[in-house]
Design a protein around this motif. Structure first.
Motif, PDB file in Angstrom:
ATOM      1  N   LYS A 292       6.966   4.789   0.871  1.00 17.27           N
ATOM      2  CA  LYS A 292       6.992   4.450  -0.559  1.00 17.27           C
ATOM      3  C   LYS A 292       7.506   3.021  -0.782  1.00 17.27           C
ATOM      4  N   GLY A 293       7.100   2.109   0.106  1.00 21.64           N
ATOM      5  CA  GLY A 293       7.439   0.705  -0.043  1.00 21.64           C
ATOM      6  C   GLY A 293       8.724   0.277   0.631  1.00 21.64           C
ATOM      7  N   VAL A 294       9.440   1.200   1.247  1.00 22.35           N
ATOM      8  CA  VAL A 294      10.709   0.881   1.917  1.00 22.35           C
ATOM      9  C   VAL A 294      10.520   0.991   3.425  1.00 22.35           C
ATOM     10  N   CYS A 295      10.933  -0.053   4.153  1.00 24.00           N
ATOM     11  CA  CYS A 295      10.816  -0.013   5.610  1.00 24.00           C
ATOM     12  C   CYS A 295      11.866   0.947   6.163  1.00 24.00           C
ATOM     13  N   ILE A 296      11.418   1.979   6.886  1.00 23.11           N
ATOM     14  CA  ILE A 296      12.347   2.997   7.403  1.00 23.11           C
ATOM     15  C   ILE A 296      12.435   2.965   8.926  1.00 23.11           C
TER      16      ILE A 296
ATOM     17  N   LEU B  26       0.826  -1.207   0.000  1.00 21.11           N
ATOM     18  CA  LEU B  26       0.000   0.000   0.000  1.00 21.11           C
ATOM     19  C   LEU B  26       0.864   1.262   0.000  1.00 21.11           C
ATOM     20  N   SER B  27       1.928   1.217   0.790  1.00 23.62           N
ATOM     21  CA  SER B  27       2.839   2.356   0.857  1.00 23.62           C
ATOM     22  C   SER B  27       3.490   2.620  -0.500  1.00 23.62           C
ATOM     23  N   LYS B  28       3.847   1.526  -1.194  1.00 25.80           N
ATOM     24  CA  LYS B  28       4.457   1.654  -2.511  1.00 25.80           C
ATOM     25  C   LYS B  28       3.445   2.173  -3.528  1.00 25.80           C
ATOM     26  N   ARG B  29       2.224   1.625  -3.476  1.00 25.86           N
ATOM     27  CA  ARG B  29       1.205   1.986  -4.466  1.00 25.86           C
ATOM     28  C   ARG B  29       0.781   3.448  -4.341  1.00 25.86           C
ATOM     29  N   PHE B  30       0.586   3.905  -3.101  1.00 25.11           N
ATOM     30  CA  PHE B  30       0.107   5.268  -2.893  1.00 25.11           C
ATOM     31  C   PHE B  30       1.238   6.253  -2.616  1.00 25.11           C
TER      32      PHE B  30
END
Length: 270
Positions: free
Chosen positions: A166-170, A141-145
């Motif tokens: 944006k799809g990366v675990c921070i 979801l983080s990557k998609r949006f």
């Protein structure tokens, strides 16, 4: 594009409260053409058997019941109609409060013969948070949006947070707050067990208010004390998630915290 390879995979999750086995089929392919250095990726994956969710067996408060757990896993293989020799790869993950038991490492290694080339791990809080965030769909979801999304995975003993940008675990965090910190007898409705993290919260709040939270009184009085502790525990998770100043009692609950200063823009629960 290289030749495809299909593998039978098994995953066994041993948690604070429940244990489950899942069988899947993975299709691997080399995405690098010709003579270039191979890069293997999973082209397709499908679940072929979803096992029953079982209560994790314990001998006592400090030891997982190994023989019973082996019988449980053996029965799941039998129901799936598959032999350990049919498995190519997989993983056993032991998480939460179960991972803290004295014989946790011994248990997962004793189960390793139920697969081929097995990855056997006691998942620490950071790995557990990351796995849960990927499995819940928060990463995707983080990557998609293209936004910052946190997943809160609530288990029997811990709540694991993973923040994806944006799809990366921070960043990840783990708080000793879960669904099995207090146990109540089903017949008497009396409090039968309080875990160490819950006891620390109760003692701290009692000292703060000058009043015992669990007097030897009635089930109603004990329930009121439990609710006070639970309210505080939920607030502790919120303070960690939204990067607020931690209260003194929070310090005994937070196992790990590498979350960045900037909080999530959305939250997923699993």
């Amino acid at each position: 594009m290289g030749k495809e390879l299909t593998l039978a995979s098994v995953g066994i999750d041993i948690g604070t409260t429940t244990t489950q086995l899942v069988l899947s089929r993975l299709t691997l392919v080399n995405v690098m053409p010709g003579s270039q250095v191979p890069r293997i990726e999973i082209a397709h994956k499908s679940v072929t058997y979803m096992g029953t969710v079982h209560f994790t067996p314990f001998l006592d408060r400090r030891h997982v019941d190994g023989p019973t757990l082996r019988k449980l896993i053996a029965r799941e293989y039998e129901l799936a109609g598959i032999q350990p020799s049919d498995i190519d790869t997989g993983a056993i993950i032991i998480t939460g409060e179960a991972a803290k038991k004295e014989n946790a490492a011994e248990i997962i290694h004793s189960l390793a013969d139920y697969a081929g080339d097995f990855v056997v791990a006691t998942a620490g809080p950071d790995l557990e948070s990351l796995i849960a965030g990927k499995g819940s769909g928060a990463e995707e979801l983080s990557k998609r949006f293209r936004t910052r999304i946190a997943n809160i995975d609530i288990g029997g003993g811990t709540s694991n947070i993973a923040l994806f940008d944006k799809g990366v675990c921070i960043g990840t965090a783990c708080v000793n707050v879960g669904g099995r910190l207090f146990e109540v007898d089903a017949l008497t409705h009396r409090l039968s067990y309080v875990t160490d993290p819950a006891r620390k919260v109760a003692d701290c709040l009692a000292k703060k208010s000058g009043q015992e939270l669990f007097p030897a009184a009635t089930p109603e009085a004990e329930l009121a004390g439990i609710n006070i502790c639970l309210d505080w525990m939920v607030q502790s998770v919120e303070r960690v998630l939204f990067r607020e100043s931690l209260a003194a009692v929070d310090q005994s609950l937070v196992m790990s915290d590498s979350l960045p200063a900037e909080p999530a823009q959305a939250v997923v629960f699993s």
